[in-house]
Enzyme design. Sequence first.
Site, short mmCIF file in Angstrom:
data_model
loop_
_atom_site.label_atom_id
_atom_site.label_comp_id
_atom_site.label_asym_id
_atom_site.label_seq_id
_atom_site.Cartn_x
_atom_site.Cartn_y
_atom_site.Cartn_z
CD GLU A 107 -18.04 -6.99 7.11
OE1 GLU A 107 -18.10 -7.11 5.87
OE2 GLU A 107 -18.93 -7.36 7.90
CD GLU A 118 -5.40 -1.62 -4.74
OE1 GLU A 118 -4.99 -1.46 -3.58
OE2 GLU A 118 -6.00 -0.73 -5.37
CG HIS A 159 -0.23 4.10 -3.90
ND1 HIS A 159 -0.40 5.20 -4.70
CD2 HIS A 159 0.22 3.10 -4.71
CE1 HIS A 159 -0.08 4.89 -5.94
NE2 HIS A 159 0.30 3.62 -5.99
CG ASP A 195 5.18 3.67 -8.92
OD1 ASP A 195 5.65 2.58 -8.55
OD2 ASP A 195 4.01 3.81 -9.32
CG HIS A 197 0.37 3.61 -10.04
ND1 HIS A 197 1.23 2.54 -10.15
CD2 HIS A 197 -0.75 3.27 -10.70
CE1 HIS A 197 0.64 1.57 -10.84
NE2 HIS A 197 -0.57 1.98 -11.18
CG ASP A 284 4.73 1.14 -11.76
OD1 ASP A 284 5.59 2.05 -11.79
OD2 ASP A 284 3.92 1.02 -10.82
#
Length: 341
Positions: A107, A118, A159, A195, A197, A284
């Site tokens: 974690e 996401e 990304h 893109d 983003h 997108d």
Amino acid sequence: MKTIYSKNHVLHNSLTELSGGKLVKPYECPERMDHILKEISRRELGSILAPTSQDLNIIYKVHDKQYVKFLESAWSEWTKENFKGEAIPTVWPSRSMNSKNIPNNIEGKLGYYCLANETSISEGTIEGAYESIKVVLTAADMLENENSIFALCRPPGHHASTDQYGGYCFFNNIAIAAEKLLEKGAKKIFILDIDFHHGNGTQEIFYKRSDVFFASIHGNPNDAFPHFLGYKNEKGIHEGLGFNLNYPLPIGTSYAEWTKCLDDSINKVKIFNPDALLISMGVDTFENDPISFFKLKSDDFFDVGRKISHLKIPTLFVMEGGYAIKEIGKNTVNILKGFEE
Ligand code: Q9C
Ligand code: ZN
């Protein structure tokens, strides 16, 4: 134009994306590829070829060794904890904590190596991500004999930074292709990211360098993911100063406004005069994209391809985002057909 594609992208098939406080089916899903493939065949863009075997060690020119090791063991470490869902981080090394320490616990490691949650990790995620690299490396190889080529990558890559995943990306496919072309003798590479983003990963990877120019046209990060990079004042540092260029644009941007930035970036390509042009191609920017806010229409994508083709530079198109599934094939192939005319 030839397309490179691996059917094994389906190895990455997470069931969940944390969106609006709910776990939904990921926007970045395997069906995206089916629609693009169908349209490539229907409109006879060219042959669709599987990737060849590739030396994957080149990824260490882009990514940190520890990061790759983390990705390789993340799913098995997660399942060993007996967690029932997919791997999603819940804690980060925030400003008030120690961000240099890499915890041993899964974690903790997820928080260290993840930039946006996401993007769930599940069984097969890393194997799928490796397929995407094979696709882009094969395409880069073929650019020697072709003036353009389409790397139909999934998962996307722009990304992913040196040591962080997120925004549906694990390895930075286009950055790895750039390194491959440099290794094969190219001196200068221009990466143009269209893109919706900002390509934060690609920017970070090449931020100190002058041999790879990075330009990106995207939703203003004040309003759009990834929020923490992609502003106008980010121009590169050291050697790289002047070789990074961002065009952040507001909510509701139409093609008329968007394409002024494309024209400007194309002028920058001419001045830089690269050996190859690499396009981070997301669709997108489309008006009906479910997670974005530009207003490009399907016909506008022809014009995008046409303008890029006028440069007459060997061009590698690398698939990034696009989530209006019904129209993703049409929009993608419109760019490629516009380029070919
Ligand atoms: N409310 C690519 O296009 N989530 N990644 C946005 C919007 C992440 C997109 C949330 C979007 C990542 C490759
Ligand atoms: Zn995108």
